[in-house]
Design an enzyme around this catalytic site. Structure first.
Site, PDB file in Angstrom:
ATOM      1  N   GLY A 102      64.085  21.028  21.809  1.00  0.00           N
ATOM      2  CA  GLY A 102      64.054  20.674  20.222  1.00  0.00           C
ATOM      3  C   GLY A 102      63.662  19.212  19.960  1.00  0.00           C
ATOM      4  O   GLY A 102      62.895  18.931  19.674  1.00  0.00           O
ATOM      5  N   THR A 103      64.469  18.639  20.485  1.00  0.00           N
ATOM      6  CA  THR A 103      64.108  17.054  20.737  1.00  0.00           C
ATOM      7  C   THR A 103      64.074  16.055  19.887  1.00  0.00           C
ATOM      8  O   THR A 103      63.684  16.164  18.561  1.00  0.00           O
ATOM      9  CB  THR A 103      62.590  17.003  21.519  1.00  0.00           C
ATOM     10  OG1 THR A 103      62.964  17.832  22.513  1.00  0.00           O
ATOM     11  CG2 THR A 103      62.447  15.614  21.956  1.00  0.00           C
TER      12      THR A 103
END
Lengths: 216, 203
Positions: free
Chosen positions: A17-18
């Protein structure tokens, strides 16, 4: 009778996701990332280091599909080793970014990953390259990943030219912390890599050591 | 149809909104200067978000209910009353409507207040809130820069900066910025054209 008796994380794609970012200062770069890997709504790894080493003084930050991003990084790592043996010296950051871009562009329909490449070389000092969707552009700083949307305003407001190494590190940690607070797909700990002429330093900042803001 | 709203509370309330009206996915700008901050009573304003047609219709009804309510109570309505009227309309008609609101104002009982009515009809009170399509880009900025108990000038500067940053990143927000400051003594509305907004490093 429902077909889906298996847990969702077995069938959902694994994504990092990040929130990732990289910023250059005079004499080097700082890269930062969070550590959450999600498969749908489950967190499958809460301590993943998304800053991957491509060469001694060149790192890349991974985002998007975990498998795609890791594979690109591994392939480029190999290609860079070969290239640096051929030229007999350390590769330029731009070369590494070009290798990443070539793969991202050629396979853009099949892959879904965005890597930010940053490092230091003797010719141009610290450099940050964005390779989203197969473009290649050098920028003073770059943010990426799902969490980056929430911090565009913050980085636009806070970035100034000519920041020192310590100010850059603080900037990266604050940005990561804000994004991890708002984005459900970012979280965990913050990984930091600082690259300059003399050393490459990797650091981890645990959750409770991250800066907090007014509503926490 | 996309837009941006921002409210921050100081001893009064400052409400900022940025204007662009773009039809669904074709990004045609039908107007660059629509005012999306509507006065529903002397010291109560509402920011609209979502489908502007729905929002305008809801606000028109709400204005009527509110003025009737204030005649019945023989006093100015409370901010929460305005917010509740909006909430009832949004919740009861949630299947047909696509509109959200930020209601901000001042009343004698509780001073300055900000209420958010979201798309489905949830009503919550907040100190600072942002909404609309451009708001995603400034969550980080607002979290970092907002401090409780700022002065009026600090609040205005904060709202203007946040709007400028969002307008810089969101392709369907832009045009001019409308700012309304509501205090015990009344409401002041200023318009800041796009070229007078603060500029940041990449502009």
């Amino acid at each position: 009778l429902s077909e889906k008796n298996e847990p969702e994380w077995l069938s959902e794609e694994v994504k990092t996701g990040t929130t990732i970012l990289a910023i250059e200062f005079d004499g080097g770069v700082v890269l930062g990332s969070d550590s959450r890997v999600s498969a749908g709504a489950s967190v499958v790894n809460r301590v993943m280091n998304k800053l991957s080493q491509l060469h001694d003084k060149i790192y890349c930050a991974l985002s998007g599909s975990a498998a795609d991003a890791q594979t690109i990084a591994e392939v480029v790592n190999y290609q860079l080793d070969v290239h640096s043996m051929e030229i007999g010296e350390d590769p330029q950051v731009r070369s590494a970014a070009t290798l990443v871009r070539n793969i991202s562009y050629k396979y853009k329909e099949e892959l879904s990953a965005h890597l930010i490449v940053a490092g230091w070389d003797r010719r141009k000092g610290g450099q940050v390259y964005a390779t989203l969707n197969g473009l290649l552009t050098r920028q003073p700083f770059a943010v990426g990943g799902s969490g980056s949307s929430y911090v565009y305003g913050f980085v636009d407001a806070e970035y100034r030219k000519g920041m020192s190494k310590e100010e850059c590190q603080k900037f990266v940690v604050s940005t990561l912390s804000l994004a991890m607070n708002r984005d459900g797909s970012s979280g965990g700990v913050a990984y930091l890599v600082t690259i300059d002429e003399h050393c490459t330093e990797e650091k981890v900042i645990l959750g409770n050591d991250l800066p907090t803001f007014y509503d926490q | 149809m996309e837009k941006r709203c921002l409210d921050a509370q100081f001893k009064g309330v400052s409400t900022g909104v940025s204007k662009y009206n773009a039809l669904n996915h074709h990004f045609y700008v039908s107007s660059k200067t629509i005012n999306k901050v509507i006065q529903v009573h002397d010291r109560i304003f509402c920011c609209m978000a979502g489908s502007l047609a729905d929002a305008q219709a809801v606000l028109k009804t709400a204005k009527f209910h509110l003025s009737f309510h204030s005649v019945q109570m023989e006093s100015s309505p409370q901010v929460i009353a305005a917010a509740s009227v909006l909430k009832e309309l949004c919740y009861k008609n949630k299947d047909e409507l696509q509109a959200g609101f930020i209601t901000a104002g001042w009343d004698r009982k509780k001073g300055p207040q900000i209420y958010v009515v979201s798309l489905g009809g949830m009503l919550i009170k907040q100190e600072v809130t942002i909404g609309g399509s451009g708001s995603t880009y400034i969550y980080g900025y607002v979290d970092a820069k907002y401090r409780p108990n700022m002065s009026r000038e600090e609040c205005l500067q904060f709202a203007t900066n946040a709007l400028a940053l969002a307008m810089g990143r969101d392709n369907v927000s832009g045009g001019v910025a409308h700012l309304v400051v509501i205090t015990e003594s009344g409401a002041e509305h200023t318009v800041v054209p796009g070229d007078k907004l603060p500029k940041f490093h990449d502009e």
